[in-house]
Write a protein that holds these residues in place. Structure first.
Motif, PDB file in Angstrom:
ATOM      1  N   LEU A 121       0.836  -1.207   0.000  1.00 55.65           N
ATOM      2  CA  LEU A 121       0.000   0.000   0.000  1.00 55.65           C
ATOM      3  C   LEU A 121       0.869   1.256   0.000  1.00 55.65           C
ATOM      4  O   LEU A 121       0.498   2.288  -0.543  1.00 55.65           O
ATOM      5  CB  LEU A 121      -0.927   0.004   1.214  1.00 55.65           C
ATOM      6  N   GLU A 122       2.063   1.142   0.607  1.00 52.10           N
ATOM      7  CA  GLU A 122       2.953   2.309   0.688  1.00 52.10           C
ATOM      8  C   GLU A 122       3.817   2.491  -0.553  1.00 52.10           C
ATOM      9  O   GLU A 122       3.865   3.569  -1.131  1.00 52.10           O
ATOM     10  CB  GLU A 122       3.877   2.179   1.900  1.00 52.10           C
ATOM     11  N   ASP A 123       4.498   1.396  -0.964  1.00 52.55           N
ATOM     12  CA  ASP A 123       5.475   1.593  -2.050  1.00 52.55           C
ATOM     13  C   ASP A 123       5.219   0.739  -3.304  1.00 52.55           C
ATOM     14  O   ASP A 123       6.026   0.726  -4.229  1.00 52.55           O
ATOM     15  CB  ASP A 123       6.905   1.321  -1.527  1.00 52.55           C
ATOM     16  N   GLY A 124       4.117   0.016  -3.326  1.00 50.10           N
ATOM     17  CA  GLY A 124       3.774  -0.763  -4.536  1.00 50.10           C
ATOM     18  C   GLY A 124       4.555  -2.059  -4.695  1.00 50.10           C
ATOM     19  O   GLY A 124       4.436  -2.737  -5.718  1.00 50.10           O
ATOM     20  N   SER A 125       5.377  -2.430  -3.679  1.00 45.39           N
ATOM     21  CA  SER A 125       6.128  -3.685  -3.835  1.00 45.39           C
ATOM     22  C   SER A 125       5.338  -4.858  -3.237  1.00 45.39           C
ATOM     23  O   SER A 125       4.573  -4.676  -2.295  1.00 45.39           O
ATOM     24  CB  SER A 125       7.500  -3.574  -3.163  1.00 45.39           C
ATOM     25  N   VAL A 126       5.528  -6.046  -3.823  1.00 48.18           N
ATOM     26  CA  VAL A 126       4.874  -7.254  -3.310  1.00 48.18           C
ATOM     27  C   VAL A 126       5.944  -8.292  -3.008  1.00 48.18           C
ATOM     28  O   VAL A 126       7.079  -8.176  -3.491  1.00 48.18           O
ATOM     29  CB  VAL A 126       3.886  -7.838  -4.349  1.00 48.18           C
ATOM     30  N   THR A 127       5.596  -9.311  -2.222  1.00 45.50           N
ATOM     31  CA  THR A 127       6.537 -10.413  -1.984  1.00 45.50           C
ATOM     32  C   THR A 127       6.282 -11.498  -3.013  1.00 45.50           C
ATOM     33  O   THR A 127       5.138 -11.924  -3.192  1.00 45.50           O
ATOM     34  CB  THR A 127       6.314 -11.031  -0.581  1.00 45.50           C
TER      35      THR A 127
ATOM     36  N   GLU B 198      11.381 -12.569  -2.556  1.00 45.69           N
ATOM     37  CA  GLU B 198      11.985 -11.277  -2.913  1.00 45.69           C
ATOM     38  C   GLU B 198      10.879 -10.258  -3.143  1.00 45.69           C
ATOM     39  O   GLU B 198       9.732 -10.619  -3.383  1.00 45.69           O
ATOM     40  CB  GLU B 198      12.904 -11.396  -4.130  1.00 45.69           C
ATOM     41  N   ARG B 199      11.265  -8.966  -3.020  1.00 47.61           N
ATOM     42  CA  ARG B 199      10.283  -7.907  -3.249  1.00 47.61           C
ATOM     43  C   ARG B 199      10.378  -7.478  -4.713  1.00 47.61           C
ATOM     44  O   ARG B 199      11.470  -7.275  -5.243  1.00 47.61           O
ATOM     45  CB  ARG B 199      10.549  -6.683  -2.363  1.00 47.61           C
ATOM     46  N   VAL B 200       9.219  -7.368  -5.345  1.00 44.62           N
ATOM     47  CA  VAL B 200       9.168  -6.937  -6.745  1.00 44.62           C
ATOM     48  C   VAL B 200       8.115  -5.840  -6.821  1.00 44.62           C
ATOM     49  O   VAL B 200       7.073  -5.937  -6.163  1.00 44.62           O
ATOM     50  CB  VAL B 200       8.774  -8.121  -7.672  1.00 44.62           C
ATOM     51  N   ASN B 201       8.384  -4.803  -7.618  1.00 47.49           N
ATOM     52  CA  ASN B 201       7.374  -3.750  -7.742  1.00 47.49           C
ATOM     53  C   ASN B 201       6.221  -4.247  -8.606  1.00 47.49           C
ATOM     54  O   ASN B 201       6.425  -4.928  -9.592  1.00 47.49           O
ATOM     55  CB  ASN B 201       7.976  -2.482  -8.344  1.00 47.49           C
ATOM     56  N   GLU B 202       5.015  -3.887  -8.204  1.00 54.36           N
ATOM     57  CA  GLU B 202       3.848  -4.421  -8.930  1.00 54.36           C
ATOM     58  C   GLU B 202       3.830  -4.033 -10.405  1.00 54.36           C
ATOM     59  O   GLU B 202       3.289  -4.763 -11.228  1.00 54.36           O
ATOM     60  CB  GLU B 202       2.534  -4.020  -8.246  1.00 54.36           C
TER      61      GLU B 202
END
Ligand code: GAP
Length: 435
Positions: free
Chosen positions: A403-409, A419-423
């Motif tokens: 919700l804050e930075d658009g990244s998902v696990t 790993e974190r990837v941007n949506e």
């Protein structure tokens, strides 16, 4: 060894049934031997296999033509093809318990596999084509058969394809479709069915070139095995064991839990089929070479691939149980391009509407171009387990950081690493993984 064999087959059968890969045919009526139905996930897996095959052997080549011919043909087709006269297996009955066996699959000196009796009938040929009737009257004039191989539909359209497309030799015609055989002893789940699918190619070559293209297709079948991650073993089939139409055959075997047996085949059919259809139909089936003004009856190289045996081999190869943080997990290590779903999307907590909403948006965005599943039942650990069990290679969790930075696990099925990837990069990330 036997227990292990039965355990692995049993594990595949139960997982298939529970998770919607395969269901026994007509189950609510007590079943029907030799028939299995593809459930939603099995169908996805089958479609992925067929799509890959079609891309590799038809779309990516310039010398191949696709076909989808009818299952039911004129009855004379099967006289010409030799199936009416020769498509039979040797049948033997146990006179004591009435069990029936293929005489070439049991050792009669050991007695009946079911009751140990040595009182057997004579061995006699059992015809394997399913008869049916075309038209309103059930008389023998309308009697024909369900096709026992997709190959004949290709020979029937050999001249049509030449007339429509004027291909240069060599060229091939490919078809994926159902075939029907009244097998004496169906069994081992998808291994020996009475209704199954084949992916077949009839490759037409100049007679003197046959060995060169036989070798080329041998390489291609092995490349297909590699693309699927299946280990194939080649067996040169000796003359007495070859099908009646074949002058040379290589079986590509796979190690099933019940033993090594055929997965694919490569046959040199010579001009057997084109000559016989010419004889029976009265239509000349030849290729006219414009350059040399020669009439050629091409010879045929036939690579043949059973779809259902491929599915069985893939499930057997992919199935694993291994320790994880919570005990033991079951995982199907299917290649990402074959797995029913490429990814599953979860909201971290299903009681937080803002997470659910954002996760649904991401899910809908991916769904238009990728095979993605939605799961919001139970905790994350349970969802990982469920997706592992059906072979989903990537699990995407939408959490408060999203919700804050658009990244998902993104969690990898095999390594269980995250790993974190941007949506905004998700679709591309997944597409690269399944390329
Ligand atoms: N046109 C050649 C042909 O039909 P085949 O070896 O009889 O050759 C080709 O069959 C492939 O079809 C086999 O390699 C196997 O993968 C598959 N197949 C044959 N009989 C089957 C059965 N009863 N159940 C499932 N698959 C079968």
């Amino acid at each position: 060894m036997k227990a292990k064999t039965e355990n692995l087959m049993q594990a595949i059968i139960s997982l298939s049934k529970q998770r919607g890969f395969m269901y026994p045919g007509s189950e609510i009526y007590g079943g029907i031997s030799g028939m299995w139905d593809y459930g939603p996930l099995g169908l996805r897996l089958k479609q992925n296999v067929e799509k890959l095959w079609w891309r590799m052997f038809v779309e990516n080549r310039e010398d191949m033509y696709g076909l989808d011919s009818s299952v039911i043909t004129h009855p004379d087709v099967w006289k010409a093809s030799g199936h009416v006269a020769s498509f039979a297996d040797p049948l033997i009955d146990c006179k004591k318990c009435q069990s029936r066996f293929r005489a070439d699959q049991i050792d009669v000196s050991l007695g009946c596999p079911d009751c140990s009796s040595h009182d057997f009938s004579e061995v006699r040929p059992f015809h394997m084509m399913f008869k049916t009737f075309v038209g309103a009257v059930e008389d023998s004039a309308a009697e024909t058969y369900l096709r026992p191989e997709t190959a004949q539909g290709i020979f029937l359209n050999f001249k049509n394809v030449i007339d429509s497309f004027h291909p240069a030799l060599p060229f091939g015609i490919a078809q994926i479709g159902k075939a029907f055989r009244n097998e004496i002893t169906p069994g081992n789940m998808l291994f020996r069915l009475r209704e199954f699918s084949q992916m077949e190619i009839e490759y037409f070559v100049r007679p003197h070139d046959w060995e060169k293209y036989f070798e080329a297709w041998r390489t291609n079948i092995n490349a297909w095995g590699e693309a699927l991650g299946l280990r194939l073993q080649e067996i040169e089939v000796p003359a007495p064991e070859r099908a009646f139409y074949s002058k040379r055959t290589i079986d590509f075997n796979f190690s099933y839990p019940f033993g090594q047996d055929e997965l694919y085949g490569l046959a040199y059919r010579g001009d057997y089929d084109l000559q016989n259809h010419t004889k029976f139909s009265g239509k000349d089936l030849y290729y006219f070479d414009e350059a040399t003004k020669e009439r050629i009856v091409p010879h045929v190289i036939e690579p043949t691939f059973g779809v259902d045996r491929t599915i069985l081999a893939l499930l057997l190869s992919a199935y694993a149980t291994e320790p994880d943080k919570e005990g033991t997990r079951t995982v199907l290590k299917l290649k990402p391009n074959l797995a029913p779903y490429t990814a599953a999307v979860f909201p971290l907590l299903s009681n937080k509407p803002e997470l659910v909403l954002r996760a649904r948006e991401i899910y809908q965005g991916l769904k238009s171009s990728l095979a993605v599943a939605w799961d919001d039942i139970g905790n994350i650990g349970k969802r990982y387990r469920r997706q592992d069990e059906i072979g989903t290679p990537y699990a995407i969790t939408v959490d408060f950081e999203t919700l804050e930075d658009g990244s998902v696990t993104v969690r990898d099925r095999d390594s269980m690493q995250q790993e974190r990837v941007n949506e905004t990069e998700l679709a591309e990330y997944l597409r690269t993984k399944i390329a």
